[in-house]
Write a protein that holds these residues in place. Structure first.
Motif, PDB file in Angstrom:
ATOM      1  N   GLN A   2       0.824  -1.202   0.000  1.00  0.00           N
ATOM      2  CA  GLN A   2       0.000   0.000   0.000  1.00  0.00           C
ATOM      3  C   GLN A   2       0.862   1.257   0.000  1.00  0.00           C
ATOM      4  OE1 GLN A   2      -2.649  -0.164   3.333  1.00  0.00           O
ATOM      5  NE2 GLN A   2      -3.551  -2.117   2.738  1.00  0.00           N
ATOM      6  N   LEU A   3       0.441   2.234  -0.773  1.00  0.00           N
ATOM      7  CA  LEU A   3       1.104   3.529  -0.785  1.00  0.00           C
ATOM      8  C   LEU A   3       0.208   4.582  -0.141  1.00  0.00           C
ATOM      9  CD1 LEU A   3       2.727   3.507  -4.340  1.00  0.00           C
ATOM     10  CD2 LEU A   3       3.826   3.085  -2.151  1.00  0.00           C
ATOM     11  N   SER A   4      -0.618   4.139   0.777  1.00  0.00           N
ATOM     12  CA  SER A   4      -1.539   5.053   1.441  1.00  0.00           C
ATOM     13  C   SER A   4      -0.857   5.769   2.604  1.00  0.00           C
ATOM     14  CB  SER A   4      -2.749   4.288   1.969  1.00  0.00           C
ATOM     15  OG  SER A   4      -3.571   5.137   2.767  1.00  0.00           O
ATOM     16  N   LEU A   5      -1.124   7.074   2.706  1.00  0.00           N
ATOM     17  CA  LEU A   5      -0.673   7.869   3.850  1.00  0.00           C
ATOM     18  C   LEU A   5      -1.868   8.483   4.571  1.00  0.00           C
ATOM     19  CD1 LEU A   5       2.464   9.730   2.396  1.00  0.00           C
ATOM     20  CD2 LEU A   5       2.418   7.694   3.841  1.00  0.00           C
ATOM     21  N   GLU A   6      -3.012   7.823   4.481  1.00  0.00           N
ATOM     22  CA  GLU A   6      -4.213   8.328   5.150  1.00  0.00           C
ATOM     23  C   GLU A   6      -3.948   8.498   6.641  1.00  0.00           C
ATOM     24  OE1 GLU A   6      -7.052   9.384   4.046  1.00  0.00           O
ATOM     25  OE2 GLU A   6      -6.713   8.906   1.931  1.00  0.00           O
ATOM     26  N   GLY A   7      -4.273   9.682   7.154  1.00  0.00           N
ATOM     27  CA  GLY A   7      -4.092   9.972   8.572  1.00  0.00           C
ATOM     28  C   GLY A   7      -2.704  10.458   8.934  1.00  0.00           C
ATOM     29  N   ARG A   8      -1.748  10.435   8.003  1.00  0.00           N
ATOM     30  CA  ARG A   8      -0.387  10.874   8.292  1.00  0.00           C
ATOM     31  C   ARG A   8      -0.252  12.378   8.030  1.00  0.00           C
ATOM     32  NH1 ARG A   8       0.942   6.860  11.521  1.00  0.00           N
ATOM     33  NH2 ARG A   8       1.195   4.850  10.457  1.00  0.00           N
ATOM     34  N   ARG A   9       0.735  12.948   8.725  1.00  0.00           N
ATOM     35  CA  ARG A   9       0.979  14.396   8.631  1.00  0.00           C
ATOM     36  C   ARG A   9       2.462  14.609   8.338  1.00  0.00           C
ATOM     37  NH1 ARG A   9      -1.403  14.374  14.500  1.00  0.00           N
ATOM     38  NH2 ARG A   9       0.119  12.691  14.409  1.00  0.00           N
ATOM     39  N   ALA A  10       2.723  15.365   7.280  1.00  0.00           N
ATOM     40  CA  ALA A  10       4.098  15.522   6.805  1.00  0.00           C
ATOM     41  C   ALA A  10       4.519  16.988   6.785  1.00  0.00           C
ATOM     42  CB  ALA A  10       4.238  14.928   5.401  1.00  0.00           C
ATOM     43  N   LEU A  11       5.785  17.196   7.133  1.00  0.00           N
ATOM     44  CA  LEU A  11       6.410  18.513   7.037  1.00  0.00           C
ATOM     45  C   LEU A  11       7.544  18.395   6.021  1.00  0.00           C
ATOM     46  CD1 LEU A  11       7.592  20.707  10.062  1.00  0.00           C
ATOM     47  CD2 LEU A  11       8.846  20.576   7.927  1.00  0.00           C
ATOM     48  N   ALA A  22       7.088  18.482  -5.527  1.00  0.00           N
ATOM     49  CA  ALA A  22       6.725  17.187  -6.113  1.00  0.00           C
ATOM     50  C   ALA A  22       6.432  16.161  -5.021  1.00  0.00           C
ATOM     51  CB  ALA A  22       7.848  16.693  -7.024  1.00  0.00           C
ATOM     52  N   MET A  23       7.238  16.161  -3.960  1.00  0.00           N
ATOM     53  CA  MET A  23       6.974  15.252  -2.840  1.00  0.00           C
ATOM     54  C   MET A  23       5.681  15.610  -2.135  1.00  0.00           C
ATOM     55  SD  MET A  23      10.747  14.414  -1.203  1.00  0.00           S
ATOM     56  CE  MET A  23      11.416  16.089  -1.285  1.00  0.00           C
ATOM     57  N   ALA A  24       5.417  16.904  -1.986  1.00  0.00           N
ATOM     58  CA  ALA A  24       4.175  17.325  -1.342  1.00  0.00           C
ATOM     59  C   ALA A  24       2.958  16.816  -2.113  1.00  0.00           C
ATOM     60  CB  ALA A  24       4.141  18.850  -1.241  1.00  0.00           C
ATOM     61  N   TRP A  25       3.012  16.900  -3.436  1.00  0.00           N
ATOM     62  CA  TRP A  25       1.912  16.397  -4.265  1.00  0.00           C
ATOM     63  C   TRP A  25       1.781  14.881  -4.134  1.00  0.00           C
ATOM     64  CZ3 TRP A  25      -2.177  18.364  -6.583  1.00  0.00           C
ATOM     65  CH2 TRP A  25      -2.203  19.746  -6.825  1.00  0.00           C
ATOM     66  N   ALA A  26       2.905  14.183  -4.116  1.00  0.00           N
ATOM     67  CA  ALA A  26       2.856  12.720  -3.991  1.00  0.00           C
ATOM     68  C   ALA A  26       2.259  12.310  -2.652  1.00  0.00           C
ATOM     69  CB  ALA A  26       4.256  12.142  -4.158  1.00  0.00           C
ATOM     70  N   PHE A  27       2.681  12.960  -1.585  1.00  0.00           N
ATOM     71  CA  PHE A  27       2.170  12.624  -0.252  1.00  0.00           C
ATOM     72  C   PHE A  27       0.691  12.969  -0.129  1.00  0.00           C
ATOM     73  CE2 PHE A  27       6.522  13.095   2.131  1.00  0.00           C
ATOM     74  CZ  PHE A  27       7.070  12.144   1.294  1.00  0.00           C
ATOM     75  N   ALA A  28       0.327  14.152  -0.615  1.00  0.00           N
ATOM     76  CA  ALA A  28      -1.075  14.569  -0.548  1.00  0.00           C
ATOM     77  C   ALA A  28      -1.951  13.631  -1.374  1.00  0.00           C
ATOM     78  CB  ALA A  28      -1.225  16.005  -1.031  1.00  0.00           C
ATOM     79  N   GLY A  29      -1.430  13.195  -2.524  1.00  0.00           N
ATOM     80  CA  GLY A  29      -2.177  12.272  -3.363  1.00  0.00           C
ATOM     81  C   GLY A  29      -2.405  10.936  -2.706  1.00  0.00           C
ATOM     82  N   ALA A  30      -1.528  10.578  -1.759  1.00  0.00           N
ATOM     83  CA  ALA A  30      -1.676   9.317  -1.018  1.00  0.00           C
ATOM     84  C   ALA A  30      -2.498   9.500   0.251  1.00  0.00           C
ATOM     85  CB  ALA A  30      -0.302   8.752  -0.666  1.00  0.00           C
ATOM     86  N   GLY A  31      -2.986  10.724   0.482  1.00  0.00           N
ATOM     87  CA  GLY A  31      -3.891  10.959   1.608  1.00  0.00           C
ATOM     88  C   GLY A  31      -3.323  11.718   2.781  1.00  0.00           C
ATOM     89  N   ALA A  32      -2.055  12.114   2.720  1.00  0.00           N
ATOM     90  CA  ALA A  32      -1.445  12.833   3.847  1.00  0.00           C
ATOM     91  C   ALA A  32      -1.853  14.301   3.850  1.00  0.00           C
ATOM     92  CB  ALA A  32       0.073  12.723   3.783  1.00  0.00           C
ATOM     93  N   ARG A  33      -1.823  14.880   5.026  1.00  0.00           N
ATOM     94  CA  ARG A  33      -1.900  16.336   5.150  1.00  0.00           C
ATOM     95  C   ARG A  33      -0.460  16.842   5.211  1.00  0.00           C
ATOM     96  NH1 ARG A  33      -4.889  17.379  10.380  1.00  0.00           N
ATOM     97  NH2 ARG A  33      -4.898  19.542   9.675  1.00  0.00           N
ATOM     98  N   LEU A  51      -2.778  22.620  -3.933  1.00  0.00           N
ATOM     99  CA  LEU A  51      -2.338  21.407  -3.234  1.00  0.00           C
ATOM    100  C   LEU A  51      -3.345  21.019  -2.160  1.00  0.00           C
ATOM    101  CD1 LEU A  51       0.056  19.392  -2.959  1.00  0.00           C
ATOM    102  CD2 LEU A  51       1.062  20.975  -1.298  1.00  0.00           C
ATOM    103  N   PRO A  52      -3.967  19.854  -2.270  1.00  0.00           N
ATOM    104  CA  PRO A  52      -4.970  19.465  -1.268  1.00  0.00           C
ATOM    105  C   PRO A  52      -4.360  19.251   0.105  1.00  0.00           C
ATOM    106  CG  PRO A  52      -4.507  17.642  -2.772  1.00  0.00           C
ATOM    107  CD  PRO A  52      -3.788  18.825  -3.320  1.00  0.00           C
ATOM    108  N   ASN A  53      -5.101  19.630   1.120  1.00  0.00           N
ATOM    109  CA  ASN A  53      -4.699  19.409   2.515  1.00  0.00           C
ATOM    110  C   ASN A  53      -3.342  20.028   2.843  1.00  0.00           C
ATOM    111  OD1 ASN A  53      -7.019  17.773   3.056  1.00  0.00           O
ATOM    112  ND2 ASN A  53      -5.993  16.044   2.064  1.00  0.00           N
ATOM    113  N   ALA A  54      -3.056  21.195   2.267  1.00  0.00           N
ATOM    114  CA  ALA A  54      -1.746  21.818   2.450  1.00  0.00           C
ATOM    115  C   ALA A  54      -1.800  22.959   3.456  1.00  0.00           C
ATOM    116  CB  ALA A  54      -1.217  22.341   1.123  1.00  0.00           C
ATOM    117  N   ALA A  55      -0.717  23.064   4.230  1.00  0.00           N
ATOM    118  CA  ALA A  55      -0.555  24.190   5.151  1.00  0.00           C
ATOM    119  C   ALA A  55       0.755  24.888   4.794  1.00  0.00           C
ATOM    120  CB  ALA A  55      -0.507  23.688   6.592  1.00  0.00           C
ATOM    121  N   PRO A  56       0.691  26.093   4.224  1.00  0.00           N
ATOM    122  CA  PRO A  56       1.915  26.815   3.887  1.00  0.00           C
ATOM    123  C   PRO A  56       2.518  27.469   5.118  1.00  0.00           C
ATOM    124  CG  PRO A  56       0.006  28.104   3.229  1.00  0.00           C
ATOM    125  CD  PRO A  56      -0.516  26.812   3.785  1.00  0.00           C
ATOM    126  N   VAL A  57       3.833  27.331   5.288  1.00  0.00           N
ATOM    127  CA  VAL A  57       4.522  27.899   6.443  1.00  0.00           C
ATOM    128  C   VAL A  57       5.725  28.690   5.941  1.00  0.00           C
ATOM    129  CG1 VAL A  57       5.808  27.410   8.561  1.00  0.00           C
ATOM    130  CG2 VAL A  57       3.824  25.991   7.951  1.00  0.00           C
TER     131      VAL A  57
END
Length: 255
Positions: A2-11, A22-33, A51-57
């Motif tokens: 599985q390449l799912s990141l549902e429920g995961r949170r990435a910085l 590109a990594m942000a899009w890949a992670f978001a596409g797998a369900g990560a925030r 970018l879905p589920n994105a928080a710009p900092v």
């Protein structure tokens, strides 16, 4: 698998363009925030807009204060950090005798100390949850430093050592730490190099010429790099830690 990141949170640092985006899009596409960190507010806003589920900092992670503010903002926005990608950096090279103390310090602050500081901030939460994934984005010079490759090759080699140290300490805690080593990957960095080159070739012509020295005969794509990062932070990477993977089409002389 599985390449799912549902429920995961990435910085992701350096997340507003190039490999970071590109990594942000890949992670978001797998369900990560995903929290993307960069200094330039305009590029951050543009990157986060689609970018879905994105928080710009907006923060400068080359300073201790900037790392603290970046992590605090990302943690507040996402509720915690499960995945940390230390991607911020530039490719700075000069003859050794021309590199000043200030140059060395700036390079180490951005490429080494930012990773140290942000990982130290993320570590307790990862350990408490018994899950963490850290990727240090380096380059192939970390394994095979070329003449004229300082200061970047030196700071990246230190990042390689940091990766191995952290992997050993993190393994009993459920924290996997790996490095991805960049070769020639088509990104905004190469666009800037082309713009600074004193020649009249188009970017596509220049890119094709640069790719001929690579065994695969072409430069890599940011999406290919992001796919490897996604594999490491999702289920296929569960038993992978302490590794340094070349993403370079076979260019590096060191495996």
């Amino acid at each position: 698998m599985q390449l799912s990141l549902e429920g995961r949170r990435a910085l992701i640092t350096g997340g507003s363009r190039g490999l970071g985006l590109a990594m942000a899009w890949a992670f978001a596409g797998a369900g990560a925030r995903v929290a993307i960190v960069a200094r330039d507010q305009a590029s951050l806003a543009e990157a986060a807009a689609g970018l879905p589920n994105a928080a710009p900092v907006s923060a400068d992670v080359s300073t201790a204060d900037g790392c603290g503010r970046a992590f605090a903002a990302a943690e507040a926005a996402l509720g915690g950090i499960d995945i940390l990608v230390n991607n911020a950096g530039t490719s700075r090279r000069a003859p050794f005798v021309a590199i000043t103390d200030a140059d060395w310090q700036a390079d180490l602050d951005l490429k080494l100390f930012a990773a140290i500081r942000l990982t130290r901030l993320a570590w307790p939460g990862m350990a408490e949850r018994r899950f963490g994934r850290v990727i240090n984005v380096l380059n192939t010079g970390a394994k095979a430093p070329p003449a004229g490759g300082a200061p970047t090759a030196v700071s990246r080699a230190a990042g390689l050592a940091l990766t191995k140290v952290l992997a050993g300490e993190g393994a009993p805690l459920g924290i996997n730490v790996n490095a991805l080593l960049v070769g020639k990957i088509d990104s905004d960095q190469w666009v800037r190099r082309h713009a600074a080159a004193p020649e009249g070739r188009s970017y596509e012509e220049w890119k094709a010429e640069s790719g001929r020295a690579i065994p695969m005969g072409r430069m890599g794509r940011a999406e290919e790099f992001a796919a490897m990062a996604l594999a490491l932070v999702s289920q296929p990477g569960d038993y992978v830690t302490g590794t340094a993977i070349n993403v370079d089409g076979g260019l590096s002389p060191v495996t």
